[in-house]
Design an enzyme around this catalytic site. Structure first.
Site, short mmCIF file in Angstrom:
data_model
loop_
_atom_site.label_atom_id
_atom_site.label_comp_id
_atom_site.label_asym_id
_atom_site.label_seq_id
_atom_site.Cartn_x
_atom_site.Cartn_y
_atom_site.Cartn_z
N SER A 67 -12.12 -4.60 -7.63
CA SER A 67 -10.82 -5.24 -7.42
C SER A 67 -10.66 -5.63 -5.95
CB SER A 67 -9.73 -4.23 -7.82
OG SER A 67 -8.50 -4.86 -8.04
N PRO A 68 -9.93 -6.70 -5.67
CA PRO A 68 -9.77 -7.11 -4.27
C PRO A 68 -9.16 -6.00 -3.42
CG PRO A 68 -8.89 -8.77 -5.76
CD PRO A 68 -9.22 -7.58 -6.59
N CYS A 125 -8.09 -5.47 0.66
CA CYS A 125 -7.98 -5.85 2.07
C CYS A 125 -8.68 -4.81 2.94
CB CYS A 125 -6.52 -5.88 2.50
SG CYS A 125 -5.62 -7.26 1.81
N ALA A 146 -8.05 -10.39 -0.42
CA ALA A 146 -7.23 -11.59 -0.24
C ALA A 146 -7.75 -12.36 0.98
CB ALA A 146 -5.78 -11.17 -0.02
N GLN A 195 -10.69 -14.02 -3.68
CA GLN A 195 -9.25 -14.09 -3.96
C GLN A 195 -8.57 -14.94 -2.89
OE1 GLN A 195 -6.53 -10.67 -3.42
NE2 GLN A 195 -5.98 -10.90 -5.58
N TYR A 227 3.61 -11.41 -2.71
CA TYR A 227 3.15 -12.43 -1.76
C TYR A 227 3.69 -13.80 -2.22
CZ TYR A 227 0.54 -8.48 -0.04
OH TYR A 227 0.23 -7.25 0.45
N ARG A 258 -4.21 -13.50 -10.53
CA ARG A 258 -3.63 -12.15 -10.53
C ARG A 258 -2.12 -12.28 -10.48
NH1 ARG A 258 -5.16 -6.59 -7.40
NH2 ARG A 258 -6.46 -6.42 -9.24
N ARG A 305 -9.55 1.83 -5.75
CA ARG A 305 -9.78 3.08 -5.01
C ARG A 305 -10.95 3.90 -5.55
NH1 ARG A 305 -3.59 4.58 -5.42
NH2 ARG A 305 -4.00 3.42 -7.34
C1 LIG Z 1 -7.36 -0.65 0.41
C2 LIG Z 1 -6.74 -1.53 -0.63
C3 LIG Z 1 -6.59 -2.89 -0.38
C4 LIG Z 1 -6.06 -3.74 -1.37
N1 LIG Z 1 -6.03 -5.09 -1.14
C5 LIG Z 1 -5.71 -5.92 -2.17
C6 LIG Z 1 -5.91 -7.32 -2.05
O1 LIG Z 1 -6.44 -7.83 -1.05
N2 LIG Z 1 -5.52 -8.09 -3.09
C7 LIG Z 1 -4.99 -7.56 -4.24
O2 LIG Z 1 -4.67 -8.30 -5.16
N3 LIG Z 1 -4.85 -6.24 -4.38
C8 LIG Z 1 -5.22 -5.41 -3.40
N4 LIG Z 1 -5.16 -4.06 -3.58
C9 LIG Z 1 -4.75 -3.55 -4.89
C10 LIG Z 1 -5.99 -3.23 -5.74
O3 LIG Z 1 -6.77 -4.39 -5.97
C11 LIG Z 1 -5.61 -2.58 -7.08
O4 LIG Z 1 -4.87 -3.52 -7.82
C12 LIG Z 1 -4.77 -1.31 -6.91
O5 LIG Z 1 -5.30 -0.51 -5.87
C13 LIG Z 1 -4.74 -0.50 -8.18
O6 LIG Z 1 -6.05 -0.17 -8.61
P1 LIG Z 1 -6.72 1.29 -8.35
O7 LIG Z 1 -5.81 2.31 -8.97
O8 LIG Z 1 -8.05 1.21 -9.04
O9 LIG Z 1 -6.84 1.49 -6.87
C14 LIG Z 1 -5.64 -3.19 -2.60
C15 LIG Z 1 -5.75 -1.81 -2.82
C16 LIG Z 1 -6.31 -0.99 -1.87
C17 LIG Z 1 -6.47 0.49 -2.18
#
Ligand SMILES: Cc1cc2nc3c(=O)[nH]c(=O)nc-3n(C[C@H](O)[C@H](O)[C@H](O)COP(=O)(O)O)c2cc1C
Length: 358
Positions: A25-26, A28, A60, A102, A185, A233, A327
């Site tokens: 998943s994306p 940052c 992103a 993304q 966003y 998304r 994560r």
């Molecule tokens: C460090 C970090 C950076 C993230 N950056 C983005 C991002 O750039 N774009 C986005 O759509 N979601 C971003 N997310 C959200 C994740 O893509 C994901 O949707 C969210 O963490 C839930 O999934 P998980 O429980 O597997 O962590 C970010 C999450 C984390 C932990």
């Protein structure tokens, strides 16, 4: 043991076949300088490709300098951003992963510091500050800068920035593009009634609030090759009474399907800071399931997915076509290898690491 687990079956979307349903998943990283990808991004994304993910989606990438969340965000607003990204794409592909980028604009949540520097708004007068744009001049929180309401010329410019960014992404070799229209966003802030109070053709009715994201998706479909899948998304709900909800998401997903979007990546939240989000394992999966069923489009499930058996169940039960993890991939870059073993599949391990997984 499961015979031929669904999680490890290929998926073909237009001209692209993913080797499995597991997606990075994306995320940052706040580690770019002027938007340029660095060694950190190569190693961060590269290790998850070594770990066996079928698809790796970058964090992103801002379509304009002002569309960054923080000064360290990745960008694709200039031609010079393409080559460092192309280097990463080449490596990911060499490991058998498909590659996604993304494309994003932070809207009213722009101009903040990285999480480890407090994640606070950078206010006018402070170094690195800029004025965010939004559908309406309503700040994300009282502590945030009041955004400038984007006018028609600004909307035209924004659409152009997305188009240019998409062309650069194609040139860099990415297999697919994900439009970031979630988490409060810019594009989400247009379709959510909580942040969009406009009285013109971009505000008010559901159709008007969705106009910008549908236009951006239509624009991108026209500039990328036919064989290239397009993901969007969305935040499936704002988790706020009177805000954006699942029924509206289904309507938006149908519209996006009609303009050539292939996958809806079903996240949630982020429109406002005080929503009550019932975070728990698999809590967003029901959105992916409902949108897949009711809008007739492929979906990706995301959010607190950790266990191989749970990920397998999501795909096997037809709740989603792809499983995205963020994560868990930070904790376990080689999750697909261990998940394969757990589900009884012979994992494909890089030769260099063979002795660790035999
Ligand atoms: C460090 C970090 C950076 C993230 N950056 C983005 C991002 O750039 N774009 C986005 O759509 N979601 C971003 N997310 C959200 C994740 O893509 C994901 O949707 C969210 O963490 C839930 O999934 P998980 O429980 O597997 O962590 C970010 C999450 C984390 C932990």
């Amino acid at each position: 043991m499961i015979t031929n687990p669904h999680l490890f079956r290929p998926l073909t979307l237009r001209g692209l076949t993913l080797k499995n349903r597991i997606v990075v998943s994306p995320m940052c990283q706040y580690s770019a300088t002027e938007g340029l990808a660095e060694d950190w991004h190569l190693v961060h994304l590269g290790s998850r490709a070594v770990g066996g993910a079928g698809l790796v989606i970058t964090e992103a990438a801002a379509v304009s300098r002002d569309g960054r969340i923080t000064p360290g965000c990745l960008g694709i607003w200039a031609d010079e951003h393409a080559e460092p990204l192309a280097r990463i794409v080449r490596f990911l592909k060499s490991q058998g992963a498909a590659t996604g980028i993304q494309l994003a604009h932070a809207g009213r949540k722009a101009s903040t510091t990285a999480p480890w520097k407090g994640g606070k708004p950078i206010l006018a007068g402070e170094a690195d500050a800029w004025t965010p744009v939004a559908p309406s001049a309503i700040p994300f929180t009282p502590a945030h800068t009041v955004p400038q309401q984007i006018d028609f010329a600004g909307i035209g410019k924004l659409r152009d920035e997305f188009r240019r960014a998409a062309r650069r992404a194609v040139k860099a070799g990415f297999d697919l593009i994900e439009i970031h229209a979630a988490h409060g966003y810019l594009l989400h802030s247009f379709y959510s009634p909580l942040s969009n109070h406009r009285k013109d053709e971009y505000g008010g009715t559901l159709e008007n609030r969705c106009r910008l994201v549908v236009h951006v998706a239509t624009d991108l479909r026209a500039v990328v090759p036919d064989g290239m899948p397009l993901f969007v998304r969305i935040s499936s709900t704002d988790w706020v009474e009177g805000g954006w909800d699942l029924a509206q998401s289904i309507a938006l997903a149908k519209k996006l399907r009609e303009v050539g979007v292939d996958v809806i990546d079903c996240s949630s939240g982020g429109a406002v800071s005080d929503a009550n989000v019932p975070v728990a394992p698999l809590y967003q999966v029901p959105f992916a399931e409902a949108i897949r069923r009711d809008a007739g489009i492929a979906t990706a499930a995301v959010g607190m997915i950790r266990e191989p058996a749970e990920a397998e169940g999501i795909i096997a039960d037809g709740k989603a076509d792809l499983v995205l993890m963020a994560r868990e991939f930070l904790r376990s870059p080689y999750w697909p290898i261990t998940a394969a073993k757990a589900l009884g599949v012979q994992p494909k391990v890089p030769d260099q690491y063979g002795r660790a997984f035999s």
